[in-house]
Design a protein around this motif. Structure first.
Motif, PDB file in Angstrom:
ATOM      1  N   ALA A 138      29.575  17.659  33.248  1.00  0.00           N
ATOM      2  CA  ALA A 138      30.788  17.050  33.621  1.00  0.00           C
ATOM      3  C   ALA A 138      31.171  17.488  35.023  1.00  0.00           C
ATOM      4  CB  ALA A 138      31.981  17.787  32.471  1.00  0.00           C
ATOM      5  N   VAL A 139      31.904  16.298  35.580  1.00  0.00           N
ATOM      6  CA  VAL A 139      32.263  16.581  36.949  1.00  0.00           C
ATOM      7  C   VAL A 139      33.832  16.239  36.853  1.00  0.00           C
ATOM      8  CG1 VAL A 139      32.335  15.590  39.314  1.00  0.00           C
ATOM      9  CG2 VAL A 139      30.125  15.649  37.922  1.00  0.00           C
ATOM     10  N   LEU A 140      34.462  17.096  37.474  1.00  0.00           N
ATOM     11  CA  LEU A 140      36.108  16.951  37.281  1.00  0.00           C
ATOM     12  C   LEU A 140      36.457  16.687  38.701  1.00  0.00           C
ATOM     13  CD1 LEU A 140      36.905  20.163  35.348  1.00  0.00           C
ATOM     14  CD2 LEU A 140      36.275  18.117  34.527  1.00  0.00           C
ATOM     15  N   ALA A 141      37.153  15.522  38.892  1.00  0.00           N
ATOM     16  CA  ALA A 141      38.090  15.284  40.305  1.00  0.00           C
ATOM     17  C   ALA A 141      39.501  15.720  39.930  1.00  0.00           C
ATOM     18  CB  ALA A 141      37.842  13.528  40.346  1.00  0.00           C
ATOM     19  N   LEU A 142      39.964  16.588  40.646  1.00  0.00           N
ATOM     20  CA  LEU A 142      41.139  17.399  40.361  1.00  0.00           C
ATOM     21  C   LEU A 142      42.136  16.999  41.733  1.00  0.00           C
ATOM     22  CD1 LEU A 142      39.645  20.499  38.769  1.00  0.00           C
ATOM     23  CD2 LEU A 142      40.560  18.585  37.682  1.00  0.00           C
ATOM     24  N   THR A 143      43.254  16.662  41.227  1.00  0.00           N
ATOM     25  CA  THR A 143      44.378  16.782  42.454  1.00  0.00           C
ATOM     26  C   THR A 143      45.583  17.272  42.023  1.00  0.00           C
ATOM     27  OG1 THR A 143      45.173  14.587  41.508  1.00  0.00           O
ATOM     28  CG2 THR A 143      43.534  14.619  43.523  1.00  0.00           C
ATOM     29  N   SER A 144      46.545  17.856  42.823  1.00  0.00           N
ATOM     30  CA  SER A 144      47.850  18.603  42.487  1.00  0.00           C
ATOM     31  C   SER A 144      48.677  18.257  43.788  1.00  0.00           C
ATOM     32  CB  SER A 144      47.535  19.821  42.195  1.00  0.00           C
ATOM     33  OG  SER A 144      46.935  20.710  42.944  1.00  0.00           O
ATOM     34  N   GLY A 145      49.938  18.165  43.648  1.00  0.00           N
ATOM     35  CA  GLY A 145      50.794  17.810  44.671  1.00  0.00           C
ATOM     36  C   GLY A 145      51.125  19.301  45.640  1.00  0.00           C
ATOM     37  N   ALA A 146      51.703  20.211  44.761  1.00  0.00           N
ATOM     38  CA  ALA A 146      52.105  21.381  45.600  1.00  0.00           C
ATOM     39  C   ALA A 146      51.019  22.484  45.261  1.00  0.00           C
ATOM     40  CB  ALA A 146      53.346  21.731  45.144  1.00  0.00           C
ATOM     41  N   TYR A 147      50.494  22.529  44.061  1.00  0.00           N
ATOM     42  CA  TYR A 147      49.502  23.572  43.837  1.00  0.00           C
ATOM     43  C   TYR A 147      48.389  23.554  44.865  1.00  0.00           C
ATOM     44  CZ  TYR A 147      46.173  26.719  41.676  1.00  0.00           C
ATOM     45  OH  TYR A 147      44.974  27.533  41.332  1.00  0.00           O
ATOM     46  N   GLY A 148      47.509  24.934  45.303  1.00  0.00           N
ATOM     47  CA  GLY A 148      46.560  24.743  45.788  1.00  0.00           C
ATOM     48  C   GLY A 148      45.738  26.261  45.810  1.00  0.00           C
ATOM     49  N   PRO A 149      44.612  26.201  45.931  1.00  0.00           N
ATOM     50  CA  PRO A 149      43.930  27.723  45.769  1.00  0.00           C
ATOM     51  C   PRO A 149      44.588  28.578  46.730  1.00  0.00           C
ATOM     52  CG  PRO A 149      42.358  26.002  45.605  1.00  0.00           C
ATOM     53  CD  PRO A 149      43.330  25.138  45.824  1.00  0.00           C
ATOM     54  N   GLY A 150      44.987  28.146  47.839  1.00  0.00           N
ATOM     55  CA  GLY A 150      45.433  28.952  48.821  1.00  0.00           C
ATOM     56  C   GLY A 150      47.152  29.102  48.706  1.00  0.00           C
TER      57      GLY A 150
END
Length: 207
Positions: A138-150
């Motif tokens: 599986a390859v997941l292409a993930l986006t999020s508006g405000a959340y990010g690892p940092g």
């Protein structure tokens, strides 16, 4: 022939950044493996049946070893047909935006329909769940508006997106999982530059 199921979870079509990341990965993959068979599942255009009482009863009968009545058998046949499309793929390319910390509701509905005993998983009373899928990727292409690892969490969101998807895939037996992320898409000083960096990462990830 290798079969790839491309699941598109965003309703935004050409404006979807998660789809754009997945497209970049797929284009590179097809250049390397031109014979790959691609099956596109656009969930915003797909008519999904309700996960109703007959389907739930059919699931419970499978778990408990009971026979289906005629309505439950019809419901189980519908579920099995949907699940077989998923099971038949070798690679899952899944483009998913983050909605309220998790995944779009139609994707959750799709998972609830196909993630069934005897099809994607089994259950042992002594040892718990085990996956029935083998040799899948599986390859997941993930986006999020405000959340990010940092970004501080929970102030900017909580990741129930990738965590849930990996839990689901692992329970089905899929352990080879890679991620392509463009996070955050909104709270960045260089949206286009960050997006192009994510596209480059997607292309580099393709074998």
């Amino acid at each position: 022939m290798t079969k790839l199921l491309f699941i598109q979870a965003s309703p935004r079509g050409a404006d979807s950044k998660s789809k754009a990341l997945a497209d970049a990965y797929l284009s590179k993959l097809q250049a390397v493996k031109p014979g790959i068979d691609v099956d596109v599942l656009n969930l915003s255009a797909e008519v999904l049946p309700d996960y109703d009482g007959d389907k739930v009863a059919a699931k419970m009968n499978v778990i408990t070893g009971q026979d289906h009545d005629s309505r439950q058998l019809t419901a189980w046949d519908e579920i099995t047909s949907m699940a077989q499309r998923f099971i038949s793929a070798d690679i899952y390319l899944i483009a998913v935006p983050m909605w309220n910390g998790s995944i779009p509701y139609k994707f959750k509905q799709y998972i609830d329909l196909i993630h069934q005993p005897g099809l994607l998983w089994g259950l042992e009373p002594e040892t718990g769940y085990f996956g029935l899928l083998e040799n899948k990727k599986a390859v997941l292409a993930l986006t999020s508006g405000a959340y990010g690892p940092g970004m501080p969490s929970p102030a900017f969101g909580v990741d129930h997106q990738s965590a849930y998807l990996k839990f689901w895939l692992n329970q089905a037996g899929v352990n080879d999982i890679q991620e392509i992320c463009f996070q955050p898409t909104l709270l960045t000083n260089d949206p286009e530059g960050d997006f192009q960096a994510a596209v480059a990462a997607a292309q580099n990830l393709a074998p």
